[in-house]
Scaffold this motif. Structure first.
Motif, PDB file in Angstrom:
ATOM      1  N   TYR A 192      46.808   4.232  12.373  1.00 47.06           N
ATOM      2  CA  TYR A 192      45.634   3.845  12.251  1.00 47.06           C
ATOM      3  C   TYR A 192      45.609   2.697  13.713  1.00 47.06           C
ATOM      4  O   TYR A 192      46.239   1.863  13.385  1.00 47.06           O
ATOM      5  CB  TYR A 192      45.281   3.194  10.953  1.00 47.06           C
ATOM      6  CG  TYR A 192      43.869   3.033  10.754  1.00 47.06           C
ATOM      7  CD1 TYR A 192      42.792   3.792  10.363  1.00 47.06           C
ATOM      8  CD2 TYR A 192      43.425   1.667  10.988  1.00 47.06           C
ATOM      9  CE1 TYR A 192      41.675   3.500  10.232  1.00 47.06           C
ATOM     10  CE2 TYR A 192      41.968   1.488  10.872  1.00 47.06           C
ATOM     11  CZ  TYR A 192      41.113   2.373  10.480  1.00 47.06           C
ATOM     12  OH  TYR A 192      39.696   2.084  10.200  1.00 47.06           O
ATOM     13  N   ASN A 193      44.292   2.711  14.119  1.00 51.59           N
ATOM     14  CA  ASN A 193      44.224   2.028  15.247  1.00 51.59           C
ATOM     15  C   ASN A 193      43.088   0.991  14.754  1.00 51.59           C
ATOM     16  O   ASN A 193      41.659   1.417  14.677  1.00 51.59           O
ATOM     17  CB  ASN A 193      43.878   2.550  16.495  1.00 51.59           C
ATOM     18  CG  ASN A 193      43.632   1.300  17.509  1.00 51.59           C
ATOM     19  OD1 ASN A 193      42.790   0.598  17.611  1.00 51.59           O
ATOM     20  ND2 ASN A 193      44.751   1.401  18.459  1.00 51.59           N
ATOM     21  N   ARG A 194      43.369  -0.301  14.492  1.00 49.28           N
ATOM     22  CA  ARG A 194      42.321  -1.163  13.586  1.00 49.28           C
ATOM     23  C   ARG A 194      41.313  -1.660  14.819  1.00 49.28           C
ATOM     24  O   ARG A 194      40.398  -2.096  14.372  1.00 49.28           O
ATOM     25  CB  ARG A 194      43.303  -2.473  13.291  1.00 49.28           C
ATOM     26  CG  ARG A 194      43.807  -3.230  14.250  1.00 49.28           C
ATOM     27  CD  ARG A 194      44.822  -4.184  13.603  1.00 49.28           C
ATOM     28  NE  ARG A 194      45.631  -5.297  14.498  1.00 49.28           N
ATOM     29  CZ  ARG A 194      44.991  -6.271  15.357  1.00 49.28           C
ATOM     30  NH1 ARG A 194      43.633  -6.400  15.114  1.00 49.28           N
ATOM     31  NH2 ARG A 194      45.759  -6.835  15.953  1.00 49.28           N
ATOM     32  N   ASN A 254      32.350   4.425   7.778  1.00 55.54           N
ATOM     33  CA  ASN A 254      32.224   3.512   8.559  1.00 55.54           C
ATOM     34  C   ASN A 254      33.209   3.527   9.729  1.00 55.54           C
ATOM     35  O   ASN A 254      33.377   2.808  10.519  1.00 55.54           O
ATOM     36  CB  ASN A 254      31.957   2.078   8.065  1.00 55.54           C
ATOM     37  CG  ASN A 254      33.306   1.553   7.236  1.00 55.54           C
ATOM     38  OD1 ASN A 254      34.026   2.646   6.875  1.00 55.54           O
ATOM     39  ND2 ASN A 254      33.323   0.221   6.949  1.00 55.54           N
ATOM     40  N   GLU A 255      34.289   4.374   9.669  1.00 57.36           N
ATOM     41  CA  GLU A 255      35.321   4.660  10.358  1.00 57.36           C
ATOM     42  C   GLU A 255      34.804   5.445  11.643  1.00 57.36           C
ATOM     43  O   GLU A 255      34.091   6.417  11.301  1.00 57.36           O
ATOM     44  CB  GLU A 255      36.732   5.024   9.650  1.00 57.36           C
ATOM     45  CG  GLU A 255      37.144   3.999   8.857  1.00 57.36           C
ATOM     46  CD  GLU A 255      38.287   4.356   7.998  1.00 57.36           C
ATOM     47  OE1 GLU A 255      39.154   3.348   8.124  1.00 57.36           O
ATOM     48  OE2 GLU A 255      38.389   5.649   7.624  1.00 57.36           O
ATOM     49  N   ARG A 259      39.156   1.325  14.871  1.00 55.86           N
ATOM     50  CA  ARG A 259      38.752   1.552  13.491  1.00 55.86           C
ATOM     51  C   ARG A 259      38.806   3.462  13.258  1.00 55.86           C
ATOM     52  O   ARG A 259      37.852   3.873  12.829  1.00 55.86           O
ATOM     53  CB  ARG A 259      37.677   1.016  13.224  1.00 55.86           C
ATOM     54  CG  ARG A 259      37.589  -0.256  13.051  1.00 55.86           C
ATOM     55  CD  ARG A 259      36.328  -1.020  12.559  1.00 55.86           C
ATOM     56  NE  ARG A 259      35.886  -0.429  11.023  1.00 55.86           N
ATOM     57  CZ  ARG A 259      36.440  -0.751  10.035  1.00 55.86           C
ATOM     58  NH1 ARG A 259      37.167  -1.745  10.003  1.00 55.86           N
ATOM     59  NH2 ARG A 259      35.722   0.039   8.815  1.00 55.86           N
ATOM     60  N   CYS A 260      40.118   3.970  13.813  1.00 52.50           N
ATOM     61  CA  CYS A 260      40.120   5.299  13.520  1.00 52.50           C
ATOM     62  C   CYS A 260      41.621   5.747  13.256  1.00 52.50           C
ATOM     63  O   CYS A 260      42.516   5.010  13.631  1.00 52.50           O
ATOM     64  CB  CYS A 260      39.734   6.172  14.713  1.00 52.50           C
ATOM     65  SG  CYS A 260      40.705   5.948  16.068  1.00 52.50           S
ATOM     66  N   LYS A 266      38.975   9.613   6.264  1.00 49.71           N
ATOM     67  CA  LYS A 266      38.224   8.616   6.770  1.00 49.71           C
ATOM     68  C   LYS A 266      37.043   8.235   6.020  1.00 49.71           C
ATOM     69  O   LYS A 266      36.147   9.127   5.452  1.00 49.71           O
ATOM     70  CB  LYS A 266      38.112   9.041   8.415  1.00 49.71           C
ATOM     71  CG  LYS A 266      36.527   9.382   8.564  1.00 49.71           C
ATOM     72  CD  LYS A 266      36.382   9.645   9.988  1.00 49.71           C
ATOM     73  CE  LYS A 266      34.696  10.132  10.326  1.00 49.71           C
ATOM     74  NZ  LYS A 266      33.910   9.084   9.824  1.00 49.71           N
TER      75      LYS A 266
END
Length: 368
Positions: free
Chosen positions: A272-274, A312-313, A277-278, A309
């Motif tokens: 997950y890439n914060r 809002n991602e 956000r995905c 997901k």
């Protein structure tokens, strides 16, 4: 009682880390000031004037006799080079909460002040709100000043500061050609941002590299290994793999299972890439990339987008990490809007000079 011990333990650890950072800061500032004085004495401030090695030798002998190690002629040369590399950017000044203080300014010691020293007779103090223009250790700056390209040097300084890289991590990223690999995947304007702001993640393309360098896995390029071997090696070196992936990556699962229409499917690696956000799904391929591999990844991405997901991602990203990609196959198999990317990996450090030549050639093509 256990809570008290834990609180005190954390307090002591924090204090010790603060002391270490303060010592590093003082050393870097002092070495900058020594470099400035060498330049001004030997060159009169002229950067390109010849300077006498005899002075550095004599200075080294005098300082070593009085203060011990750390003042060899080569280290004094590094201090001089450090000053020349950073003097323009700093304008020989540092920032404090109460204004700008030149490095040569002297002030009286008072309660709550931090004392920063240079050569004998140059001690001064700055307020507790002192903001150092330097964030890394002296050993890291010694490595950085060995990089001739100022844009490349600036990029690695920004990334090392923001990522909290150690010196070995900084060297590894440099040796892997991170700057060139990122620059080659960007247009002219976004390439300039690397030197000014580092690697910014605002879109999917920003997190991709070509190629991914996995020399730290210890797998022999010529030996036979399976996709399972590759996956196991990545998990064993997960911390370094996260460094290679780049900013904002969090590891979620290995062989993530999901069930669809009563059939089980497994994604090799899920991250997950914060920052974006995905979710980022990675499938490992050691053989020739096929249209079936692309279709399978498309299914994985579709499943995550529809059932995993949050609303809002950002859309899920799929990466096929393969030994040899097939651009034409990818183009004809996937729709243009597909968020799926085939990227090659290699098990050895790249030839930096070759990457630099490619970057120069790329720049000429763009300028035409």
């Amino acid at each position: 009682m256990k809570e008290l011990i834990q609180e005190i333990r954390e307090l002591i650890r924090s204090a010790r880390q603060t002391v270490i950072r303060s010592v590093d800061l003082i050393q870097v500032l002092t070495n900058f000031e020594i470099g400035r004085r060498i330049v001004e004495h030997e060159q009169g401030g002229a950067k390109r004037a010849a300077y006498g090695k005899g002075l550095l030798k004599e200075l080294s002998m005098a300082l070593t006799a009085e203060f011990g190690r750390g003042f060899s002629r080569s280290n004094l040369q590094n201090m001089r080079k450090f000053y020349l590399a950073y003097s323009e950017r700093l304008s020989e000044k540092c920032q404090t909460s109460s204004g700008i203080l030149p490095f040569s300014e002297k002030s009286q010691t008072s309660s709550g002040n931090l004392e920063v020293g240079g050569l004998p007779g140059t001690w001064r103090t700055v307020s507790a709100g002192f903001k150092s223009p330097f964030k890394l250790s002296w050993s890291q700056y010694v490595f950085l000043i060995s990089i001739d390209n100022s844009d490349e040097r600036s990029f690695y300084e920004i990334e090392a500061t923001g990522g909290g890289w150690t010196l070995p991590e900084l060297k590894r990223q440099f040796n892997s050609g991170l700057y060139e690999r990122l620059a080659l995947s960007r247009d002219k304007e976004r390439m300039k941002q690397l030197a000014c702001e580092g690697q910014l993640l605002t879109r999917t393309e920003d997190l991709l590299k070509e190629p991914y360098v996995l020399e730290f896995l210890g797998l022999d390029e010529k030996a036979k290994y399976s996709e399972s071997d590759l996956e196991s090696a990545i998990i064993d070196k997960l911390e370094t793999f996260l460094l290679e992936l780049g900013k904002g990556f969090l590891f979620e699962a290995r062989q993530k299972r999901f069930t669809f229409d009563e059939e089980h499917f497994f994604v090799d690696l899920v991250f997950y890439n914060r920052l974006l956000r995905c979710y980022v799904l990675i499938d490992l391929k050691i053989g020739k990339l096929s249209h079936g591999d692309l279709g399978q990844m498309q299914m994985y991405v579709n499943y995550f987008d529809r059932f995993v997901k949050l609303t809002n991602e950002a859309p899920t990203v799929g990466i096929l990490l393969c030994k040899k990609k097939h651009d034409a196959l990818v183009e004809i198999t996937l729709p243009k809007e597909a968020n799926i990317h085939a990227r090659e990996y290699q098990l050895y450090l790249p030839d930096k000079e070759l990457l630099r030549r490619k970057l120069r050639e790329w720049g000429k093509e763009v300028d035409k």
